[in-house]
Design an enzyme around this catalytic site. Structure first.
Site, PDB file in Angstrom:
ATOM      1  N   GLU A   6      15.517   9.698  -8.381  1.00  0.00           N
ATOM      2  CA  GLU A   6      15.626   9.340  -6.962  1.00  0.00           C
ATOM      3  C   GLU A   6      16.913   9.920  -6.372  1.00  0.00           C
ATOM      4  OE1 GLU A   6      13.575   6.805  -5.433  1.00  0.00           O
ATOM      5  OE2 GLU A   6      12.357   6.490  -7.222  1.00  0.00           O
ATOM      6  N   GLY A  46      11.988  15.793  -8.435  1.00  0.00           N
ATOM      7  CA  GLY A  46      11.389  14.519  -8.038  1.00  0.00           C
ATOM      8  C   GLY A  46      11.314  13.521  -9.189  1.00  0.00           C
ATOM      9  N   PHE A  58       0.848  -1.204   0.000  1.00  0.00           N
ATOM     10  CA  PHE A  58       0.000   0.000   0.000  1.00  0.00           C
ATOM     11  C   PHE A  58       0.876   1.244   0.000  1.00  0.00           C
ATOM     12  CE2 PHE A  58      -3.816   2.416   1.724  1.00  0.00           C
ATOM     13  CZ  PHE A  58      -4.607   2.172   0.605  1.00  0.00           C
ATOM     14  N   ASP A  62      16.690  -0.265 -14.724  1.00  0.00           N
ATOM     15  CA  ASP A  62      15.235  -0.227 -14.896  1.00  0.00           C
ATOM     16  C   ASP A  62      14.857  -0.540 -16.347  1.00  0.00           C
ATOM     17  OD1 ASP A  62      12.457   0.580 -14.037  1.00  0.00           O
ATOM     18  OD2 ASP A  62      12.816   2.111 -15.542  1.00  0.00           O
ATOM     19  N   LYS A 111      12.630  -3.847 -17.792  1.00  0.00           N
ATOM     20  CA  LYS A 111      11.445  -3.756 -18.651  1.00  0.00           C
ATOM     21  C   LYS A 111      11.678  -4.497 -19.966  1.00  0.00           C
ATOM     22  CE  LYS A 111      10.044   0.686 -16.662  1.00  0.00           C
ATOM     23  NZ  LYS A 111      10.312   2.139 -16.754  1.00  0.00           N
TER      24      LYS A 111
END
Lengths: 351, 351
Positions: free
Chosen positions: B217, B214, B19, B228, B232
């Site tokens: 990171e 932002g 969450f 990353d 993918k």
């Protein structure tokens, strides 16, 4: 039950109505993909093909290679039909699961495709079509008829050939609110505008070149007047907004009045001119527009592109070949496979 | 049967495991789309939410507004759990139909998502996930486990946020042979490269700017080293080729060594530099490449884009927001809706 009956119980039987470029393209794709489909566990069998003058049936599956050959040699796919209504005969006399409607588009009446599709749905057949005609004046009726009969009606191939957009809106963007769609929806216009800008050609010369290359038709008005773009825009808008807009709701300007001078001025300032279709819930417009050369819509050549503005997914853009019989047949095939898979789930039942 | 039982029999019950930004994004989307879903005849009920330290259950449907508030105020969504394994407790004690796995990605072990997903499938739950980790070393196992249990495992959100590509390959391009995929798969790198070229910044300055906004990171290595993008790419390749490639099969070069001089030279010649992931059946590479400024892959800012080269549909390009919690939640929602619809067909049975 003998082996043949068992087999035919498992296979998914389709009819092809209309055996021009798209219908033949589908036959070629089914032939070339026989092994791929087998590997996917998918058994599609063409049990009837009708063109405007003849009909070929084969409940065990038509030899598509022979059918293509017959069409090429004689101009007919099968036996001449007296009634002149092969589709009706197929629906009345051939057991099958899905009709592929691939007759030529008539944007005014939607016929004969409209009648074919409604009859197919009324007699329990799923439908896949590349024909824009029926959707331009009767979208809601078609969708409602399919829903009422608990059948699927898929039409990815009606807009932008292989460019995946109808199913994108309906499935990948499910839950999203579509705020606006804008796109370059006609490859012929885009080719002409690209060439006018690159080579400083005037409209007539670029059109001639496109005609020589087979990109524009002898009578180019359907494309260059924006009629084709407007037809696709209506289909996209009705899909996105579940509206029942018709062709007459689109404000249309074509590309025939664009001058090399206008393009030159645009280019000098970092822009170019594209024929853009734009749809919101209330407004449908096809018109030439200035587009920054850095913008995705400044796409070049015969490609189609569309940008979908949504609330959740923000901006999604897709582009691809806007036409071509194999590309269009590929969109039809993916629709058939989609329906096949749902059909299999239903047959399987349970959970 | 009383009315409550009847209702809960009709609704589709989901659990949310994890969450953080994505899980909360999904809760927000479900809240904001309540009416849309109702209009679509879709009744989705969240019956359990677990974060790393706590658990909230509610068989009649959790009040998502309250859950979001609790999380914001206390950092926990529900009751603290002693076991530290909310996912297991949810699977063992809450009846539901589908698990959304949205825990943070660990590309080395794939955990805890890998265990969550395999357990969910073993106990009869469909799964939708945004977590790349499990797919980077165990793609074939996951797909096979779902198949064996006759359940659906959807993972559109793992690649490129809202950019529709996994389901595009699997559905819209069904029947096509994928020859090659190339794409800009990391928005952070693309933002840095765009700014370096536009403003003649060096890498360090562009990175700092991205961090301040932002977009990058505090520890940017996962993005700028190409990790990353490579993750993918593995997922795309395994989806397209039904392979079982892993992260270690990718040859990776990041963007940290790119100089403003290299970009300037490229720009002078009508090119720019982009971090491109490229997959064929045999070869997976992530590396900076020269791209013509007119080419779609020269996309700007934080967008992601991918071009799929196929035999039938030729070249299809898609682009969209590569990240963002709402965009990612939108991809999750469309996967849930897809499964919901198939689930409904199965429950309905017959034809």
């Amino acid at each position: 039950m003998n082996e043949i009956e068992e087999l035919s119980g498992l296979s998914f039987r389709i009819s092809i109505i209309g055996f021009g470029a798209v219908g033949q393209g589908l036959a070629k794709v089914l032939l070339s993909k026989r092994e791929t489909l087998q590997r996917m566990g998918i058994d599609i069998r063409v049990v009837a093909i009708a063109d405007s003058v003849s009909l070929l049936k084969g409940s065990e599956g038509i030899d598509l290679e022979k059918a293509l050959q017959a069409k090429e040699v004689s101009g007919r796919v099968g036996e001449e039909i007296d009634t002149g209504d092969g589709a009706r005969e197929v629906l009345e006399s051939v057991e099958h699961d899905l009709m592929v409607e691939a007759t030529p588009t008539d944007i005014r009446s939607g016929e004969p495709a409209l009648t074919h599709i409604l009859r197919a749905l009324a007699s329990g057949k799923h439908v896949v079509t590349s024909n824009k005609g029926p959707f331009i004046h009767n979208h809601a009726t078609l969708i409602e008829t399919a829903r009422k009969n608990d059948l699927m009606l898929r039409y990815e191939a009606t807009v932008g050939g292989a460019m995946p957009i109808i199913n994108l809106i309906q499935e990948n963007l499910a839950g999203n609110t579509i705020e606006r769609i804008e796109g370059v929806l006609n490859g012929t216009c885009n080719y002409i505008l690209t060439r006018m800008a690159d080579e400083r050609l005037d409209y007539q010369h670029a059109l001639l070149e496109a005609q020589e290359l087979g990109i524009a038709e002898a009578d180019p008005s359907y494309d260059v007047m924006g009629i084709d773009s407007a037809s696709k825009l209506v289909i996209l808008a009705n899909t996105a907004y579940e509206n029942d807009a018709t062709f007459d709701d689109v404000k249309i300007t074509g590309i025939t009045e664009i001058t090399p001078e206008a393009l030159e001025l645009a280019e000098k300032n970092g822009y170019t001119i594209r024929l853009i279709g734009e749809a919101t819930r209330d407004r449908l417009v096809v018109a030439p527009k200035l587009v920054s050369k850095r913008h995705p819509l400044a796409i070049r050549g015969t490609l189609n592109i569309a940008t979908i503005h949504t609330d959740l997914s923000k901006t999604i853009t897709v582009s691809g070949a806007g036409a071509g019989s194999i590309e269009t047949a590929s969109a039809i095939l993916s629709d058939i496979i989609h329906i096949y898979k749902r059909h299999e789930i239903k047959k399987g039942g349970g959970d």
